[in-house]
Design a protein around this motif. Structure first.
Motif, short mmCIF file in Angstrom:
data_model
loop_
_atom_site.label_atom_id
_atom_site.label_comp_id
_atom_site.label_asym_id
_atom_site.label_seq_id
_atom_site.Cartn_x
_atom_site.Cartn_y
_atom_site.Cartn_z
N THR A 183 0.86 -1.18 0.00
CA THR A 183 0.00 0.00 0.00
C THR A 183 0.90 1.23 0.00
O THR A 183 1.75 1.37 0.86
CB THR A 183 -0.91 0.02 1.25
OG1 THR A 183 -1.67 -1.20 1.26
CG2 THR A 183 -1.85 1.20 1.21
N PRO A 206 0.26 13.21 -10.41
CA PRO A 206 0.63 12.30 -9.32
C PRO A 206 2.14 12.18 -9.18
O PRO A 206 2.86 12.11 -10.18
CB PRO A 206 0.00 10.97 -9.73
CG PRO A 206 -0.26 11.07 -11.18
CD PRO A 206 -0.40 12.52 -11.51
N TYR A 230 -0.50 -4.24 -5.62
CA TYR A 230 -0.41 -2.80 -5.38
C TYR A 230 -1.76 -2.26 -4.97
O TYR A 230 -2.78 -2.61 -5.54
CB TYR A 230 0.02 -2.07 -6.66
CG TYR A 230 1.46 -2.27 -7.03
CD1 TYR A 230 2.45 -1.45 -6.49
CD2 TYR A 230 1.85 -3.26 -7.92
CE1 TYR A 230 3.78 -1.62 -6.83
CE2 TYR A 230 3.18 -3.43 -8.26
CZ TYR A 230 4.12 -2.61 -7.72
OH TYR A 230 5.44 -2.77 -8.05
N GLU A 231 -1.76 -1.39 -3.99
CA GLU A 231 -2.94 -0.63 -3.58
C GLU A 231 -2.50 0.83 -3.58
O GLU A 231 -1.76 1.27 -2.71
CB GLU A 231 -3.42 -1.07 -2.21
CG GLU A 231 -4.62 -0.30 -1.70
CD GLU A 231 -5.88 -0.51 -2.52
OE1 GLU A 231 -6.64 0.46 -2.69
OE2 GLU A 231 -6.08 -1.64 -3.01
N SER A 232 -2.93 1.56 -4.59
CA SER A 232 -2.54 2.95 -4.71
C SER A 232 -3.52 3.64 -5.64
O SER A 232 -4.17 3.01 -6.47
CB SER A 232 -1.12 3.04 -5.28
OG SER A 232 -0.66 4.36 -5.26
N THR A 233 -3.64 4.93 -5.51
CA THR A 233 -4.56 5.70 -6.35
C THR A 233 -3.79 6.33 -7.50
O THR A 233 -3.54 7.53 -7.52
CB THR A 233 -5.27 6.79 -5.53
OG1 THR A 233 -4.26 7.56 -4.84
CG2 THR A 233 -6.22 6.20 -4.53
N VAL A 234 -3.38 5.50 -8.44
CA VAL A 234 -2.65 5.98 -9.62
C VAL A 234 -3.51 5.78 -10.86
O VAL A 234 -4.49 5.04 -10.84
CB VAL A 234 -1.30 5.24 -9.78
CG1 VAL A 234 -0.35 5.61 -8.66
CG2 VAL A 234 -1.49 3.74 -9.86
N TYR A 235 -3.14 6.43 -11.92
CA TYR A 235 -3.89 6.33 -13.16
C TYR A 235 -3.68 4.95 -13.81
O TYR A 235 -2.69 4.27 -13.55
CB TYR A 235 -3.51 7.45 -14.12
CG TYR A 235 -2.03 7.58 -14.40
CD1 TYR A 235 -1.46 6.87 -15.45
CD2 TYR A 235 -1.23 8.39 -13.63
CE1 TYR A 235 -0.10 6.97 -15.70
CE2 TYR A 235 0.13 8.50 -13.89
CZ TYR A 235 0.68 7.79 -14.93
OH TYR A 235 2.02 7.89 -15.18
N PRO A 283 1.11 5.56 -0.80
CA PRO A 283 0.38 6.81 -1.04
C PRO A 283 0.75 7.38 -2.42
O PRO A 283 1.80 7.07 -2.97
CB PRO A 283 0.89 7.74 0.07
CG PRO A 283 2.26 7.24 0.35
CD PRO A 283 2.19 5.73 0.16
N THR A 284 -0.12 8.18 -2.95
CA THR A 284 0.16 8.88 -4.21
C THR A 284 -0.05 10.37 -3.98
O THR A 284 -1.13 10.90 -4.21
CB THR A 284 -0.76 8.38 -5.34
OG1 THR A 284 -0.72 6.97 -5.39
CG2 THR A 284 -0.31 8.94 -6.68
#
Length: 63
Positions: free
Chosen positions: A2, A13, A37-42, A4-5
């Protein structure tokens, strides 16, 4: 993992946390390992950015 972005000043980002995490994890994975992966990416970051890093660091072919 996990990760962060954070967002850069120009509202894009900041991929440095996911890049550095991929470099670290890539050094320790072996054949048969599973990386999630756990992330807020495109869309596309995992295949286009993370996978090449994991392959380089591990010496594995992940395709």
């Amino acid at each position: 993992m996990t990760v962060p972005t954070p967002i850069n000043d120009d509202k894009t980002p900041d991929l440095e946390p996911i890049i550095s995490s991929s470099e670290l994890v890539g050094k320790y994975i072996s054949k048969g390992s599973i990386v999630i992966y756990e992330s807020t990416v495109y869309p596309g970051v995992t295949d286009d950015v993370c996978t090449p890093i994991l392959e380089k660091e591990s010496g594995l072919d992940l395709t």
